[in-house]
Structures are given as C-alpha cells and as structure tokens.
Design a protein around this motif. Structure first.
Motif, mmCIF file in Angstrom:
data_model
loop_
_atom_site.group_PDB
_atom_site.id
_atom_site.type_symbol
_atom_site.label_atom_id
_atom_site.label_comp_id
_atom_site.label_asym_id
_atom_site.label_seq_id
_atom_site.Cartn_x
_atom_site.Cartn_y
_atom_site.Cartn_z
ATOM 1 N N LYS A 251 -6.568 60.368 107.994
ATOM 2 C CA LYS A 251 -6.716 60.102 107.061
ATOM 3 C C LYS A 251 -6.671 59.605 106.509
ATOM 4 N N THR A 252 -7.594 58.789 105.420
ATOM 5 C CA THR A 252 -7.241 57.445 104.329
ATOM 6 C C THR A 252 -6.496 57.834 103.682
ATOM 7 N N HIS A 253 -5.570 57.284 103.121
ATOM 8 C CA HIS A 253 -3.782 57.462 102.531
ATOM 9 C C HIS A 253 -3.801 56.076 101.998
ATOM 10 N N VAL A 254 -3.765 56.431 99.856
ATOM 11 C CA VAL A 254 -4.083 55.575 99.403
ATOM 12 C C VAL A 254 -2.916 55.713 97.790
ATOM 13 N N LEU A 255 -2.041 54.664 98.000
ATOM 14 C CA LEU A 255 -0.842 54.946 97.166
ATOM 15 C C LEU A 255 -0.899 53.759 95.477
ATOM 16 N N ARG A 256 -1.040 54.098 94.973
ATOM 17 C CA ARG A 256 -0.579 53.720 93.584
ATOM 18 C C ARG A 256 0.874 53.529 93.119
ATOM 19 N N GLU A 257 1.215 52.667 93.268
ATOM 20 C CA GLU A 257 2.690 52.314 92.548
ATOM 21 C C GLU A 257 3.059 51.939 91.489
ATOM 22 N N THR A 258 3.450 52.438 89.884
ATOM 23 C CA THR A 258 3.612 51.616 88.961
ATOM 24 C C THR A 258 4.678 50.731 89.279
ATOM 25 N N GLY A 259 4.474 49.546 88.067
ATOM 26 C CA GLY A 259 5.047 48.184 88.203
ATOM 27 C C GLY A 259 6.465 48.699 87.519
ATOM 28 N N ASP A 260 6.547 47.666 87.737
ATOM 29 C CA ASP A 260 7.598 47.402 86.053
ATOM 30 C C ASP A 260 7.039 46.660 84.841
ATOM 31 N N ARG A 261 7.036 47.273 83.849
ATOM 32 C CA ARG A 261 6.266 47.122 82.145
ATOM 33 C C ARG A 261 7.283 45.487 82.096
ATOM 34 N N SER A 262 8.314 45.626 82.342
ATOM 35 C CA SER A 262 9.569 44.293 81.695
ATOM 36 C C SER A 262 9.369 43.667 82.719
ATOM 37 N N GLY A 263 8.912 43.775 83.941
ATOM 38 C CA GLY A 263 8.949 42.739 84.796
ATOM 39 C C GLY A 263 7.600 41.273 85.180
ATOM 40 N N VAL A 264 7.996 40.384 85.890
ATOM 41 C CA VAL A 264 6.475 39.578 85.318
ATOM 42 C C VAL A 264 6.274 39.331 86.808
ATOM 43 N N GLY A 265 4.827 38.513 86.265
ATOM 44 C CA GLY A 265 3.888 38.596 87.637
ATOM 45 C C GLY A 265 3.532 39.779 88.283
ATOM 46 N N LEU A 266 3.607 40.132 89.474
ATOM 47 C CA LEU A 266 3.256 40.744 90.491
ATOM 48 C C LEU A 266 3.955 42.186 90.459
ATOM 49 N N MET A 267 5.037 42.117 89.639
ATOM 50 C CA MET A 267 6.134 43.146 89.365
ATOM 51 C C MET A 267 5.791 44.203 88.143
ATOM 52 N N LYS A 268 5.382 43.147 87.658
ATOM 53 C CA LYS A 268 4.117 43.969 86.070
ATOM 54 C C LYS A 268 3.461 44.668 86.268
ATOM 55 N N ASP A 269 2.444 43.997 87.439
ATOM 56 C CA ASP A 269 1.053 44.995 87.724
ATOM 57 C C ASP A 269 1.012 46.760 88.458
ATOM 58 N N ASP A 270 -0.096 47.490 88.392
ATOM 59 C CA ASP A 270 0.650 48.798 89.415
ATOM 60 C C ASP A 270 -0.154 47.891 90.734
#
Length: 763
Positions: A251-270
């Motif tokens: 089954k298609t399985h998709v996760l959206r992981e929340t980012g770190d709003r105080s982070g930078v670059g990749l870590m800031k985005d979801d």
C-alpha cells in the motif's frame, strides 16, 4: 552497527614493527531498534573496561549499512557524558588530537576513508580502571523484499577486505597511527550481547521472523505493535537479521515529518517520504540483450558461496533466449572471459561451453581484483542493436569502492548496474554503490536457499526498458516551491519499492504528489493523494536525516565539482556524518590523565584485510566463518521470457554480492534445469530418468507430433508438481519452454493436461 570482535574485529597481522598485544574487556553490547513502517531507528551501546595502569587510546571499526544516517555519538564514564558534535573532518581530527595530547578524554567518529559502510570510533585517554559506555545512534530506511517482507539487517560482522596492489586503499591510511602504538588491544573474552526491537506504526503486523536468529516475539492484540528480543553468545559469524511481514506491505505509504522551525536548511522545512510500488506495462520488456555474467571466484567465495554461484549461473544460462548474446567473466587476482573476443550468440554450441565452465567453477583465483574485469568489459563496445547487461556476483569484500563506483558512473550513459550482495559482512558500500552509480538495483542475500530468488528477480529488473524523463511534482496550497532530495529523479523499476524524499514549506498543505515518466512511446503517471499522507512529529528528525544521507550518497556517486562545501553544510545542519565530516567530543570536566607521549595505544576492534609487500595478511585470531544467505522470492512475471529476450538502448550492469548458499549436490530442481536444451526443450530419455519411468512407457503415451514436445510438456509438469514453491526461480526457463512448444505448432494446453495426468497417476 554493533560489533563482533572475535570474528569481525581484531587487528590483522602487522608488517610494521613488533607491537605488544593486550586484551581489553568488552563488558557488553546492547542494541535497541525501533521500527516504524519502513524506517528503523537504531541505538547501540558498547561498554569497555580499562584494566590496565595506563590510560589507553582505544579504536574500533564498526560495520554500518551504507545507507544509514549516523548522527549521534557519545560516551559515558564516571557519571559524566561526552557528547560529540558534527564538524568538518580535519577540524574534528585536530580537536581530538589536541585533546588527547593535553591528557583529556575525547571521542571521535568518522567514516573510513576507503568505504562508507565502515565507521571508525576512537576513544582517547580512557583512564585506568575506568568503565566507558560508547553510544551510537543512526537511522535506516527499510525496503519491501520480493516476497513482501520488510528486511532489517543489523551489521555485526565485517569480513576481511581485499585491496588491489595499485589501489589507493592499499596505502592503508592508518599505518602511521598504528606505527606509533605500543599496545594493540583486542577482545577475546565472552561478553553480554543483547538486541531488543520494537515495531510500531499504522501497519498491521502479520508475522515477524528471522532466518539467522531465534527470536522472542510478542505481537499486540490489535497487531499494530510488537516487542522482539534475542540474546546470544559472542560467536558472531553473521549479521543480525529480522523480517517483518505487514498485512498490506504494497500500500502507498507517505509520511510528512515536521521540521525544526529554529533549524537551518533542510532541517527547517517539513520533509515528505513517499513509499510507492509502481507497476510498468508488460510491453516494457525489451527484446535484444547482450548479457555478461561476472562471477567472483576469489578465495573468500569458497564453499557454499561458490556452490550457490554455480547454481545461480545454471538457472541464468537456461533462462537465456535463443538469439541473444552472452559472455561469462571469472575474476579473482586475475580475470578471464569465456569468449575472449567478445560476447557470442546464444546457441547449442555456446551453451555447451558455458555449461562446462559452470560445472567446474571453483573459488580458486586468489584475491578480489574487481576493477580490472569491469574495465576490460567497458573497453569493448556493446553489440550493435543490443543492450549490454552485466550481472555481477561477488561477496563484496574489497576496499577500493570509490574506484569502482567512479568507473561504473563514467559508463552509466550506456550501462545500468545491478548488484546482489551475498553473505554476512559483504560490503553494502560496494554493492549498493555500483548499482546506484550504474542506475540499477541491488540486493543483499543472507540465507542459503534464497540467492536464486534474488538473482532471478534482478534479471527481471535488468531487462526492463528504462523509464526516462522522470519528473516529480507536488500540488500544494498555497503554491510554493517543492524540492526533491536528492535533486536527481528516482530510478523506477516495475513492482519494486520506490522511496523518495521532498522538502516542502511548513505552512503548506500537500494535495497530491505526481510521479511521471516515459516508457518507450507511453507516458506513465503515478499519483499519491492527500489521504495517503500522514503527519508525524519525531524528535530525532529521522526522515530529515535519511534524506540528508540520500543526498550525500548521490553526491558521492556523481562526483560533481565544487560540491564539498554543500556536503559539509548539509552534514553540519543535520548532524549526519559524511566522508568530509566527523563527530567529535571532549571531556572538559574530568581530570587530565598522566600520559607518556610514547603510549599512543590503539586497540583495533576490526579484522582488516590488505596486502603488504605483495602478500595478503591473515587474521591474528579467529577463523573465517561461513556465511548464511538470506533472500526473498520474486513473483513470476508473465512476460519473463520477453523481458529476457528484450533489449535496452544502453548497457546494463548488474552486481550481485554472494554470501554462502548453494544447493547441495543432487538438488532435484537443478537436475531438471540442467537437462534443458538451449532452445527450451528437453529430451525424452532425460525426462524419463528424472521421472523414474521407462522411456518406452513415456513414448507409448505420447500425444504430441514430436518426441521433444512431449518431453518438454512432461518437464514443465514435473516442475509444477515438485517445485511449485520455487516458481520464481524457474519461471523464465518455463516461459522459454512454452515458446518452444508454440513453435512446434502443438496444442500446449492439451499437452500440459496429458503430462499432468500421467504424473498424477504415478507416485
């Protein structure tokens, strides 16, 4: 990620100077695993005790999966915690050396410079009488295997690896450091070993099992979670493996992981993780191929591994279609081609030559010089109008991984590379690296009777036409930029688990994800709906770190210029180490230890194989253990024969790294397979012998126009009756046999019914 000092670690003989050897006590190894869907969070702790009067600098070499994101390293001693931080590699090494020189206790974790699936851990100035606990954390992505199981492998065993004489790896970058050491520490004593796992998430669990371990499994009543445990002694001649069977794995399985709003670059985005199982049209199978089977015949392939390679080669040869081109390359310290002048047409004569080689193939060719045979293959142009496919079978025990991936990458425009890694301790860095560089697919095989399943599954993917012009887009509200990680579009193989990552702004709503591509003259479109997306919050930021590791691996394959700064920046932002960064920590609270400059002690907890002065070093202790194979079956494809007889517009390389597993002599399935002729038919006298029925009796019951057609129908019925569970292994040669019957202008269905009736009437 955990260690096996007795078999997988320890120092390999020295050619530098006399070095005193002592023992260091490894008290325990404890690993905790948490699996959520297709992601595994792993934390291992190793407790060591310094029983000596002097402080020690201790070094360990740890096997890790090349796709694992290592992001946390810390040490606990005397109630204090040393937390390592990610830094540029040279800067981290300087911090570590300066701290050790000043008498401070320090830790350092860095990738081995020759292979990304080996991690060097250093603990400097372990005080006398002190017990230290080293803790390492990483995250891994898991993929659904061909039988629907989700495979988790915890590397605990590292095989000796071979460095060619002219390889950069042969310089042995640790030589200088070893030369300084006066004490080489290693582990002989038994120690406590514990693995505990927890499986949780939205997938209902049908079964949890292992082909290498005795597990204690407790599945909850709602089947949404499970607790797994197992303990064993320190005879670690295999990796720790576990198979999880979900009720709905495809089954298609998709996760959206929340980012770190105080982070930078990749870590800031979801971060979006998409798990998809795309299907491609049957017509995508090409019809012209030049197939080159490359077999590792080095000494490390001896025993069951070589037997398994022979059995696989036999299945492969019998499955080839009439009219294709093929060749077999054997390699060890040297290499040889079955047809030195280049691939030849598959027919009765060339099959006979290949079968003679297959029957007498032994692991008798010395070391593992894998680079030169590939270089020789690439030096010959592909057959005009045919797609060249290279199927490699090896145990992957080499250090010159970068040299290999760079070579394969240079020829990726005309070659796809597929790899199967065979056996415990095989290099995931080599097997998956060459497959990634060659735009193909890889498999790792651990269980004895599964290598044929894996390789024949690769054959299916190998001969699929390429899905090109792949695009990934997201419909989001409000309209915003969505970035794929890595930026290179994924490679699509029909029916195979596709994982992709994408960065999305935190203040957006994802409506759909679209994956598009072209196959021949047809357009493909796979759509993920918003209802398939689940939002998750994870303090460890597991999906973000996996995406970072995927990008780092892609950069290392592409070898683009001026990407060093980008790689370092991504690594520092996410904490995921790369070849350009390391994790380093210093104990600023503890007292400095008294340390003489000459006592730069370096216990090495890994067996390392290399050549010194032209001779390959042998381990100081322990024996070369046998490896077990672990694999999964490949579903039968109705278009298997068309796939094998198809052609790509470019060259394809398949890599397979073998462990140890080979059918025993007298295997009844192989007996049937070995009797098939090049055109897909069988002889009646051979089938009579296989059935245990007089040839005259079978002849009297012949309803066919020709004896060969009747014999072939009987052979197919015999396969169905006695080996239905191994259908994925013989489905290609069966389709080839049916094509033969069609060419004889026989009523194939009537023949099949008559053959089944005859066999059912007999015991």
């Amino acid at each position: 990620m955990t260690m096996s000092p007795l078999y997988g670690w320890g120092l390999w003989g020295t050619c530098l100077q006399e070095i005193e050897q002592k023992e260091v006590d490894l008290v325990s190894v404890k690993t905790h695993v948490e699996i959520r869907g297709f992601v595994a969070q792993v934390s291992s702790s190793l407790t060591y005790l310094n029983n000596y009067k002097d402080p020690l600098q201790v070094r360990y070499k740890v096997p890790v999966d090349e796709g694992a994101a290592v992001y946390k390293f810390e040490a606990h001693l005397d109630g204090r915690t040393i937390t390592a931080h990610c830094m540029e590699k040279k800067a981290a090494e300087k911090v570590y050396k300066d701290a050790v020189k000043a008498g401070q206790t320090a830790v350092l974790a860095r990738e081995d410079s020759n292979s990304s699936d080996v991690l060097n851990l250093l603990l400097g100035n372990l005080p006398p009488g002190t017990q230290a606990e080293l803790k390492l954390s990483l995250v891994m992505e898991l993929k659904v295997q061909t039988d629907g199981g989700v495979s988790f492998v915890l590397p605990t065993f590292l095989k000796p690896r071979y460095s060619p004489a002219n390889s950069p790896a042969n310089s042995f970058h640790d030589t200088e450091e070893i030369a300084k050491g006066q004490n080489i520490m290693f582990v002989r004593k038994q120690y406590a070993y514990e693995v505990k796992a927890r499986v949780v998430g939205a997938h209902r669990i049908a079964q949890i099992t292992s082909h290498s371990e005795l597990l204690s499994v407790d599945i909850s009543e709602d089947a949404l979670s499970a607790e797994v445990s197992q303990c064993r002694s320190s005879n670690y001649d295999r990796d720790w493996t576990m198979l999880i069977y979900y009720a709905d794995p495809y089954k298609t399985h998709v996760l959206r992981e929340t980012g770190d709003r105080s982070g930078v670059g990749l870590m800031k985005d979801d971060l979006l993780m998409v798990n998809l199982f795309p299907e491609v049209p049957a017509s995508s199978f090409s019809n012209k191929n030049e197939v080159i089977f490359v077999v590792d015949r080095s000494g490390s392939m001896q025993g069951e591994t070589m037997q398994s390679a022979r059995a696989t080669l036999l299945l492969f040869l019998k499955s080839l279609p009439v009219g294709c081109f093929f060749n077999i390359v054997s390699f060890g310290s040297s290499f040889s081609f079955l047809f030195p002048s280049g691939s030849e047409m598959y027919n009765e004569e060339t099959l006979a030559k290949a079968s003679a080689l297959q029957q007498n193939m032994q692991a008798d060719m010395g070391g593992t010089e894998i680079f030169q045979p590939f270089k020789a293959i690439y030096s010959q142009p592909p057959k005009a109008g045919y797609a060249r496919q290279i199927l490699l079978i090896s145990d992957g025990s080499v250090w010159n991984v970068d040299q290999m991936t760079e070579l394969v990458s240079r020829h990726a425009h005309e070659s796809r590379v597929f790899a199967v890694g065979i056996g415990h301790g095989a290099s995931t860095s080599l097997i998956r690296g060459v497959a990634r560089a060659g735009k193909g697919r890889s498999e790792m095989v651990f269980q004895q009777d599964k290598i044929q399943h894996k390789v024949m599954g690769l054959v299916t993917s190998m001969l699929q036409d390429s899905v090109h012009n792949v695009r990934v887009s997201c419909e989001v509200e409000p309209t915003s930029r969505v970035r794929l990680v890595p930026k290179v579009p994924p490679i699509i193989f029909g029916g195979q688990h596709l994982i992709l990552y994408a960065r999305i702004p935190a203040d957006t709503v994802v409506k759909s994800v679209n994956i598009q591509g072209s196959l021949s003259s047809k357009d493909l479109n796979f759509v993920v709906k918003d209802s398939d997306i689940k939002v998750v919050h994870d303090e460890e930021m597991s999906l973000h770190r996996l995406a970072a590791r995927a990008q780092i691996n892609q950069w290392q394959v592409d070898q683009e210029e001026d990407i060093s700064d980008d790689m370092i920046s991504l690594s520092l932002a996410t904490g995921v180490i790369s070849r350009l960064t390391a994790l380093v920590g210093v104990d600023h609270e503890g007292n400095a230890v008294a340390r003489e400059e000459k006592q730069d002690c370096m216990p090495h907890m890994m067996m390392k194989s290399r050549r010194c002065g032209g001779a390959r070093l042998r381990p100081m202790f322990g024996s070369q253990p046998k490896s077990a194979l672990f694999g999964c079956s490949q579903p039968e494809s109705a278009q298997a024969y068309q796939l094998l007889s198809g052609g790509l517009h470019d060259c394809t390389v398949f890599g397979a790294s073998l462990g140890s597993a080979e059918p025993a002599d007298g295997d009844p399935l192989m007996a049937i397979v070995s009797k098939q002729r090049f055109d897909g038919s069988w002889l009646l006298e051979d089938v009579a012998e296989l059935c245990g029925v007089a040839c005259a009796v079978l002849g009297e019951r012949n309803p066919a126009k020709t004896e060969a057609a009747w014999a072939t129908a009987l052979a197919l019925a015999l396969l169905e009756k006695r080996h239905a569970e191994a259908r994925d292994q013989w489905s290609l040669l069966a389709t080839k046999a049916r094509a033969f019957l069609s060419g004889c202008q026989e009523d194939a269905q009537a023949l099949a019914e008559a053959a089944r009736a005859l066999l059912e009437a007999r015991p």
